[in-house]
Design an enzyme around this catalytic site. Structure first.
Site, mmCIF file in Angstrom:
data_model
loop_
_atom_site.group_PDB
_atom_site.id
_atom_site.type_symbol
_atom_site.label_atom_id
_atom_site.label_comp_id
_atom_site.label_asym_id
_atom_site.label_seq_id
_atom_site.Cartn_x
_atom_site.Cartn_y
_atom_site.Cartn_z
ATOM 1 N N TYR A 26 0.878 -1.171 0.000
ATOM 2 C CA TYR A 26 0.000 0.000 0.000
ATOM 3 C C TYR A 26 0.914 1.218 0.000
ATOM 4 C CZ TYR A 26 -3.622 3.147 1.915
ATOM 5 O OH TYR A 26 -4.507 4.160 2.142
ATOM 6 N N TYR A 180 -11.764 -4.483 6.535
ATOM 7 C CA TYR A 180 -10.471 -4.242 7.180
ATOM 8 C C TYR A 180 -10.574 -3.215 8.305
ATOM 9 C CZ TYR A 180 -5.742 -2.728 8.013
ATOM 10 O OH TYR A 180 -4.583 -2.410 8.638
ATOM 11 N N HIS A 181 -11.157 -2.079 7.973
ATOM 12 C CA HIS A 181 -11.197 -0.999 8.953
ATOM 13 C C HIS A 181 -12.170 -1.265 10.090
ATOM 14 C CE1 HIS A 181 -9.242 0.946 5.561
ATOM 15 N NE2 HIS A 181 -8.582 1.577 6.503
ATOM 16 N N LYS A 545 -11.641 16.547 16.589
ATOM 17 C CA LYS A 545 -10.994 15.736 15.553
ATOM 18 C C LYS A 545 -10.874 16.632 14.321
ATOM 19 C CE LYS A 545 -9.862 11.465 14.235
ATOM 20 N NZ LYS A 545 -8.527 11.940 13.936
ATOM 21 N N ASP A 549 -8.610 13.644 8.560
ATOM 22 C CA ASP A 549 -8.334 12.289 9.013
ATOM 23 C C ASP A 549 -9.548 11.782 9.783
ATOM 24 O OD1 ASP A 549 -7.591 10.277 10.901
ATOM 25 O OD2 ASP A 549 -6.555 11.772 12.102
ATOM 26 N N HIS A 551 -10.068 8.759 11.218
ATOM 27 C CA HIS A 551 -9.907 7.655 12.179
ATOM 28 C C HIS A 551 -10.283 8.164 13.551
ATOM 29 C CE1 HIS A 551 -7.350 6.201 8.865
ATOM 30 N NE2 HIS A 551 -7.800 5.028 9.240
#
Lengths: 671, 317
Positions: A26, A180-181, A545, A549, A551
């Site tokens: 990646y 995945y996440h 936040k 991004d 996450h």
């Protein structure tokens, strides 16, 4: 000839060996030119596919010259503004021969349009293009945060892409369901199975509802759905999870969707092994973790991934250097070419243990799917906040287990003493840093393109895109025209934002509880109580936040634990500007601002936050948390940041303890 | 205890707050939210009065309804329309969220659903934890609203309410809305049990789909018709159909709010709040005693508070 069970035979009956999976890393950073060089070097080293990482502005639909993009250009991936960037990115790379995976969601249609436009410009046969646009918008709402439009419009874009690809680029996977996440966000294997398969069904239902395909074409669409799965450290369970995935997908496609062709029912998946479990402490141990996690998805033939990408040992520290990526690639090559892994039929067929475990996972996942179905499917379970809340809960439980040593992590909560790693002793600190000046090149290409292009054509193609969006037409055709007219990423996304609106999903933190009752909690609560007695008010924290991004796990965990400690918490989700965060803190008269950043833009964002605090003449302490390398601590402190928390500070109550101390220090009566 | 503001400092804070500066106003609110704020309140409201800020012309609007009715998002839309269409007025929002019963802490998430412009002085947003108070109001909400009335033309108060306690906000609002979602059968049941006397208007929010909205509207208006006899004056409160998604009904709702007037007799509100405070502090004993004192004439809240405090204490000793 007598056939032996331990020998693998091909279709003609001759002993054979399985071909290796596709090796990917990646990759992508800085700008199109640097990324192009990196790709070509990686391919020369024996990598067999491309997996492109895009920077956050590209993922969220902003051009590099947008103010919100500035701190993020080239940080976690390559910035792509116009077709010109794709020309540079794929220079001397034969895209017709590549298998290209693009980790892109909100703007996936745009990036695919650029890819198609590039192929057409090069005079290639577009129908030969092979690869995947991730385009799993559901996991973006749940875990990663790079969504743009509300669910119904996002799903429409996905279906448009299926419709377009089926006829024009039949080997392309228009979407890829990415669980995945979800695991990174805390999902248990059962949740990963259930949420991913429910997402698959949501897409198939939407495709079916469009009613633009014959049944045969619909079957082909089912055959184009691929999955991107996470493999964690409990590798036996993970292998069983993969087997459960295959069985369940077979059942769903055959039973519910009547797919007759066996080929189209196959569960096709790529894997990136888990990054969540990688530690900042004793980072060299991560190398073993990565190997073990890779085994889970390669050991058994019936549950072997089609493509694999491994993180680098130092990913918990910061961005990996090219050498670190090379080391990960070498691990795959050793596994595939030196060992005898690919020579055997399935090793676990007939294993009672494995069969029973798989059955168990299937049963539980089916129960969860049933629950989601009763709510009205995956999209509904997003909108009502169910899935998000479940993930935040699982994550909180996982952290609680690490905190009370129920879950052992070597080097983190057990066997903490160790010799410092010589691998991090290089002058670069063992990590990669994007040159802050590199954005200039991206911006220069962008401004050149803007002056050079035909403005009338840009306006026309964008007008067509807007019309098509309003009139329910397939948006791929207009998007490819936009790409050829050198429209920018931001212009494309803004046009659709105008029609579809922007989405703010549920944060999943309301109503969460932490099952954490320890001396530490009692200690922090007593400090909170002392603060309250002395000041007459509970301490108030704004958890922010900022930037692109998405996450949000860390921020959410801090919000939940601050409430658990007795704080009044203001948390408003992701993608806020520093101005918005400071305004909240000022209006609420908060005692502290906690900022979470994982994209590496902490310095720029700290500067913006402090300049905004200055505007309001507000003296509110600020703490930072996220993936922040040690060498940046001094800079952050000099800007005014009071404390910095990194993944090393995994004990949430320790974090709250330091925060309440900082808050109390500000209060004269407590000093 | 805490350091209060010196006289000069307080004057400054008030002046700055009146000019739309957010941080000074936020600091004043925090002082009001403290349990021992009596002395501060006395000084603050006297100073406000002397400076010509009395809040008499400001309108307070209560938004209540069960969780998930979409109150915050609706307020977000109203704010956007307000800022665009009423350039000469200012508004404030107080959003109250529940506190945790275990830690006492709270998660105040209402900002999530409101996207507010940055550095806009015509709007001010403040969250408040409920502090486990029944009725969705915080013990200090009333005083915060009194302060905000001095600087803003419209004060919106959003509370979470479950059951009968939803009505608490109407005691300090000039105009109160009950926000519901279409086809809430339970809500109709619950209105029959008495709450329908309280709101001045109803909102059927999340009316994204026309036929469902119309059906719910008819169900609700029929139910209200049926209960007309017990409504003072016999008139039926208006019903608004709104959708944040399609922007339906937002401007109409805002127009209705803009047309409304402050309650002519704020002293009756003071009486209700004084009685509430007496009940909290001295229970039914205090309340029965206060009844003997008869009606409260025009006088400010803090004077009455200290009057009752000393009278009741006298009797207690």
């Amino acid at each position: 000839m007598e056939k032996k069970d331990h020998i693998l035979y091909d279709k003609t009956g001759n002993p054979s060996k399985e071909p290796a999976w596709i090796f990917r890393t990646y990759a992508g950073h800085t700008n199109a030119k640097e990324s192009n060089e990196l790709f070509r070097k990686n391919l020369a080293k024996g990598q067999t596919g491309l997996s492109i990482a895009f920077d956050l502005p590209t993922q969220c639909g902003y051009s590099s010259d947008h103010p919100i993009a500035k701190p993020e250009i080239g940080k976690v991936g390559v910035p792509i503004n116009t077709l010109e960037d794709f020309r540079i990115l794929f220079d001397q790379i034969p895209i017709e021969e590549m298998n290209t995976s693009m980790t892109i969601n909100g703007t996936s249609m745009w990036l695919l349009s650029l890819y198609v436009a590039l192929a057409e410009e090069r005079g290639e046969d577009v129908s030969k293009l092979q690869g995947t646009t991730q385009n799993d918008i559901i996991k973006e709402y749940l875990a990663r945060g790079t969504y743009i439009f509300p669910p119904e419009h996002s799903i429409r874009i996905i279906v448009d892409m299926y419709e377009y690809c089926l006829k024009r680029i039949p080997k392309w996977n228009p979407s890829n369901i990415c669980s995945y996440h979800l695991q990174e966000a805390g999902a248990t294997p059962v949740q990963e199975l259930a949420f991913a398969l429910a997402t698959g069904m949501a897409i198939l239902d939407a495709v079916k509802e469009r009613n633009c395909f014959t049944h045969e074409e619909f079957e082909q669409c089912v055959g184009r759905i691929s999955f991107f799965v996470n493999a964690g450290i409990r590798f036996i369970e993970e292998m069983c999870k993969m087997r459960a995935f295959s069985d369940m997908w077979e059942e769903i496609t055959k039973g519910i969707y009547q797919v007759k062709n066996e080929k189209y029912r196959r569960f096709r998946y790529g894997v990136q092994v888990n990054s969540l479990g990688l530690t900042e402490e004793q980072p060299e141990n991560n190398a073993w973790r990565i190997l073990i996690e890779a085994l889970g998805v390669t050991l058994s033939r019936d549950a072997r991934c089609r493509a694999l990408q491994l993180p680098a040992w130092n990913e918990a520290l910061s961005l990996p250097r090219p050498w670190d990526q090379q080391w990960s690639l070498r691990l795959q090559q050793v596994l595939a070419y030196e060992t005898d892994l690919l020579e055997y039929p399935d090793l676990f067929e007939g294993s009672r243990v494995v069969e029973s475990k798989v059955k168990d996972l299937i049963e539980n996942a089916n129960k969860e799917i049933q629950k989601i179905k009763e709510m009205g499917g995956a999209i509904k379970a997003i909108e009502n906040g169910y899935m998000k809340a479940q993930l935040v809960k699982s994550q909180a439980e996982r952290l609680a287990k690490i905190n009370n040593d129920e879950l052992i992590i070597v080097g983190k909560n057990k066997w903490k003493e160790g010799i410092p790693s010589p691998l991090t002793n290089d002058p670069d600190g063992g990590i990669f840093k994007v040159d802050p000046k590199s954005a200039e090149q991206t911006l220069k290409v962008l401004s050149d393109v803007k002056t050079r292009r035909d403005a009338k054509k840009v306006a026309e193609t964008l007008a067509r895109l807007e019309d098509d969006a309003r009139n329910g037409k397939n948006l791929m055709f207009a998007s490819v025209e936009c790409a050829k007219a050198l429209v920018t990423t931001g212009e494309w996304a803004d046009t659709l934002r105008k029609v579809f609106g922007e989405y703010r999903p549920s944060t999943g933190v309301e109503g969460q509880k932490l099952n954490l009752e320890s001396d530490k909690v009692a200690n922090v609560r007593s400090k909170v109580e002392k603060f309250q007695k002395a000041t007459g008010a509970r301490p108030k924290i704004v958890v922010g936040k900022p930037g692109l991004d998405g996450h949000s796990n860390g921020a959410e965990m801090i919000a939940v634990s601050a409430k658990h400690a007795g704080f009044d918490v203001i948390y408003s989700g992701i993608r806020l500007t520093p101005e918005e965060i400071v305004q909240s803190a000022v209006e609420e008269n908060a005692n502290v601002i906690g900022v979470s950043i994982l994209s590496g833009s902490h310095v720029e964002l700290a500067e913006q936050i402090f300049s905004e605090l200055k505007h309001y003449k507000a003296d509110i302490p600020v703490v930072f948390g996220g993936i922040i390398p040690q060498p940046d601590f001094e800079k952050l402190h000099s800007i005014g940041v009071k404390a910095i928390f990194t993944p090393k500070d995994y004990d949430l109550m320790d974090v709250m303890d330091r925060i309440i101390d900082i808050v109390s220090e500000k209060t004269p009566v407590l000093r | 205890m805490t350091v209060r503001f010196a006289e000069k400092e307080l004057k400054e804070l008030i002046q700055e707050a009146s000019q739309g500066e957010k941080y000074p106003l936020a600091k004043l609110i925090s002082e009001l939210e403290k349990p021992d704020s009596f002395e501060f309140r006395k000084v603050l409201f006297k100073e406000l009065e002397n400076s010509g800020f009395n809040g008499d012309r400001s309108v307070t609007i209560g938004f209540t309804g069960t969780p998930g009715a979409g109150k915050s998002s609706l307020l977000g839309e109203i704010s956007t329309n307000f800022l665009q269409t009423v350039p000469d007025k200012k508004m404030a929002v107080v959003a109250i969220d529940p506190s945790s019963h275990i830690s006492g802490g709270s998660l105040l998430g209402d900002r999530t659903r409101l996207s507010l412009p940055v550095r806009e002085k015509r709007i001010f947003f403040r969250s408040q934890p409920s502090q486990l108070e029944l009725g969705g109001l915080n013990p200090y909400t009333y005083h915060v609203i009194r302060l905000l009335r001095c600087f803003f033309d419209f004060i919106f108060v959003e509370t979470v309410g479950i059951g009968q306690n939803e009505i608490e906000v109407s005691k300090l609002a000039d105009l109160s809305f009950l926000v519901m979602v279409p086809l809430g059968g339970d809500q109709i049941q619950f209105m029959k049990s008495g709450i329908m006397e309280v709101p001045d208007a109803f909102i059927l929010n999340k009316c994204d789909e026309e036929s469902l909205a119309r059906a719910s509207f008819h169900t609700l208006s029929t139910t209200l018709e049926f209960l007309r006899d017990i409504v003072p004056g016999g008139s039926i409160p208006p019903i608004f159909l709104t959708s944040v998604k399609t922007k339906k009904g937002i401007q109409e709702l805002l127009d209705f709010v803009l047309k409304s007037k402050p309650h002519p007799k704020r002293s009756s509100e003071t009486k209700v709040q004084i009685e509430k405070w007496i009940k909290t502090e001295y229970g039914n004993f205090g309340l029965s005693f206060s009844e003997k004192l008869g009606n409260i004439p025009q006088k400010n809240y803090e004077d009455w508070e200290s009057f009752f405090q000393s009278e009741i204490r006298k009797r207690l000793l």
